[in-house]
Motif scaffolding. Structure first.
Motif, PDB file in Angstrom:
ATOM      1  N   VAL A  83     -32.822 -10.232  36.102  1.00 58.71           N
ATOM      2  CA  VAL A  83     -32.082 -10.730  35.210  1.00 58.71           C
ATOM      3  C   VAL A  83     -31.884 -12.210  36.037  1.00 58.71           C
ATOM      4  O   VAL A  83     -31.739 -13.374  35.071  1.00 58.71           O
ATOM      5  N   ASP A  84     -31.569 -12.169  37.219  1.00 59.67           N
ATOM      6  CA  ASP A  84     -30.758 -13.334  37.872  1.00 59.67           C
ATOM      7  C   ASP A  84     -32.247 -14.300  37.901  1.00 59.67           C
ATOM      8  O   ASP A  84     -32.023 -15.610  37.903  1.00 59.67           O
ATOM      9  N   GLU A  86     -34.660 -14.558  35.839  1.00 61.86           N
ATOM     10  CA  GLU A  86     -34.795 -14.957  34.474  1.00 61.86           C
ATOM     11  C   GLU A  86     -33.871 -16.309  34.286  1.00 61.86           C
ATOM     12  O   GLU A  86     -34.247 -17.365  33.788  1.00 61.86           O
ATOM     13  N   GLU A  87     -32.634 -16.179  34.588  1.00 64.78           N
ATOM     14  CA  GLU A  87     -31.700 -17.200  34.465  1.00 64.78           C
ATOM     15  C   GLU A  87     -32.139 -18.421  35.281  1.00 64.78           C
ATOM     16  O   GLU A  87     -31.745 -19.443  34.801  1.00 64.78           O
ATOM     17  N   SER A  88     -32.521 -18.086  36.495  1.00 62.74           N
ATOM     18  CA  SER A  88     -32.765 -19.095  37.419  1.00 62.74           C
ATOM     19  C   SER A  88     -34.217 -20.135  36.832  1.00 62.74           C
ATOM     20  O   SER A  88     -34.282 -21.320  36.883  1.00 62.74           O
ATOM     21  N   THR A  90     -34.914 -20.211  33.590  1.00 67.98           N
ATOM     22  CA  THR A  90     -34.370 -20.745  32.430  1.00 67.98           C
ATOM     23  C   THR A  90     -33.774 -22.183  32.665  1.00 67.98           C
ATOM     24  O   THR A  90     -34.044 -23.112  32.419  1.00 67.98           O
ATOM     25  N   ASP A  91     -32.890 -22.232  33.970  1.00 67.41           N
ATOM     26  CA  ASP A  91     -32.201 -23.331  34.457  1.00 67.41           C
ATOM     27  C   ASP A  91     -33.558 -24.537  34.854  1.00 67.41           C
ATOM     28  O   ASP A  91     -33.491 -25.528  34.594  1.00 67.41           O
ATOM     29  N   ARG A  92     -34.519 -23.745  35.519  1.00 67.19           N
ATOM     30  CA  ARG A  92     -35.531 -24.737  36.098  1.00 67.19           C
ATOM     31  C   ARG A  92     -36.322 -25.349  34.941  1.00 67.19           C
ATOM     32  O   ARG A  92     -36.490 -26.473  34.923  1.00 67.19           O
ATOM     33  N   ASP A  94     -35.385 -25.886  31.737  1.00 65.93           N
ATOM     34  CA  ASP A  94     -34.524 -27.075  31.131  1.00 65.93           C
ATOM     35  C   ASP A  94     -34.502 -28.259  32.225  1.00 65.93           C
ATOM     36  O   ASP A  94     -34.225 -29.372  31.455  1.00 65.93           O
TER      37      ASP A  94
END
Length: 256
Positions: A83-84, A86-88, A90-92, A94
């Protein structure tokens, strides 16, 4: 098969290169397997499974430094780690999308370096009779102005907006810019300086003040960089600007 497979076979089965497997060994992501009697490494099913897992996570964008910890975690920690990741990612994503948009805007010049209000001024200029070169020079000047006097940039834009609303002032600007292509000793420069100075003396509010530089220790240096921009391409500007400032000061109007 009981003896395992070679590194070349493991690479082919996992869809990676031999060099990649060795790189994984170097980072401790895969333990180096035993060697056979001939000195060749032999990879078993557990090694191949680990290799596929590492390749999959690396292909998903997980940093190599984090893969070992994720694979060695218990199921709950494994899920949380993903999950972490995936969030990272997603930030990249963006960030990359924002960079791509910046590149697209840069393809149209320096527009990305200016706020919408400044761009609106530039967009008005062709309709007022300014040439493409004039707009380019103005855009570059605004980029410099924003960088060199950020605190006073909005006030500077207000001055420009005020000037563009005055047809006579627009005519003076176009005359001044066309004179940039004249030789510095062209006799027309003296005549034009007299006309432009009289224009500013009649309405000092049209005179650009660059007030954002007045309280800076290096304000004079910044002022020189702003006011001298474009003079290499327009040699008549240096003398014309000096004459205009001289005549305006002689009329008792302060020129910062």
């Amino acid at each position: 098969m009981t003896d395992g497979i070679t590194i070349s076979q493991a690479a082919a089965f996992a869809g990676v290169t031999v060099k990649t497997i060795r790189h994984y060994h170097l980072h401790g992501l895969i333990q180096e397997p035993r060697r056979d009697s001939s000195g060749y490494r032999r990879y078993g099913t557990a090694d191949l499974l680990r290799l596929v897992q590492v390749r999959t996570l690396a292909g998903a964008g997980v940093p190599l430094a984090e893969i070992g910890t994720i694979l060695d975690a218990d199921p709950e920690q494994f899920s949380a780690a993903l999950v972490d990741v995936e969030e990272s990612l997603t930030d990249r994503i963006d960030e990359l999308i924002a960079r791509r948009e910046t590149l697209r805007q840069l393809a149209h010049g320096n527009r990305v370096l200016l706020p919408a209000r400044a761009l609106a001024l530039l967009d008005r200029m062709p309709g007022l009779g300014f040439s493409e070169d004039d707009v380019t020079t103005a855009r570059e000047g605004l980029v410099l102005a924003r960088a060199l006097m950020p605190e006073g940039f909005d006030d500077y834009l207000s001055q420009i907006e005020h000037g563009l609303d005055d047809p006579r002032h627009v005519a003076m600007i176009k005359l001044t810019w066309s004179a940039g292509n004249w030789a510095p000793d062209d006799p027309r420069i003296e005549e034009l300086a007299e006309e432009v100075a009289a224009h500013f003396i009649a309405d000092p509010s049209l005179l650009p003040t660059l007030g954002g530089l007045q309280n800076r220790d290096d304000g004079e240096t910044r002022y020189e960089m702003l006011t001298r921009h474009g003079e290499d391409e327009r040699p008549g500007w240096t003398r014309l600007t000096a004459l205009i400032e001289e005549k305006v000061r002689s009329a008792g109007i302060e020129v910062p």
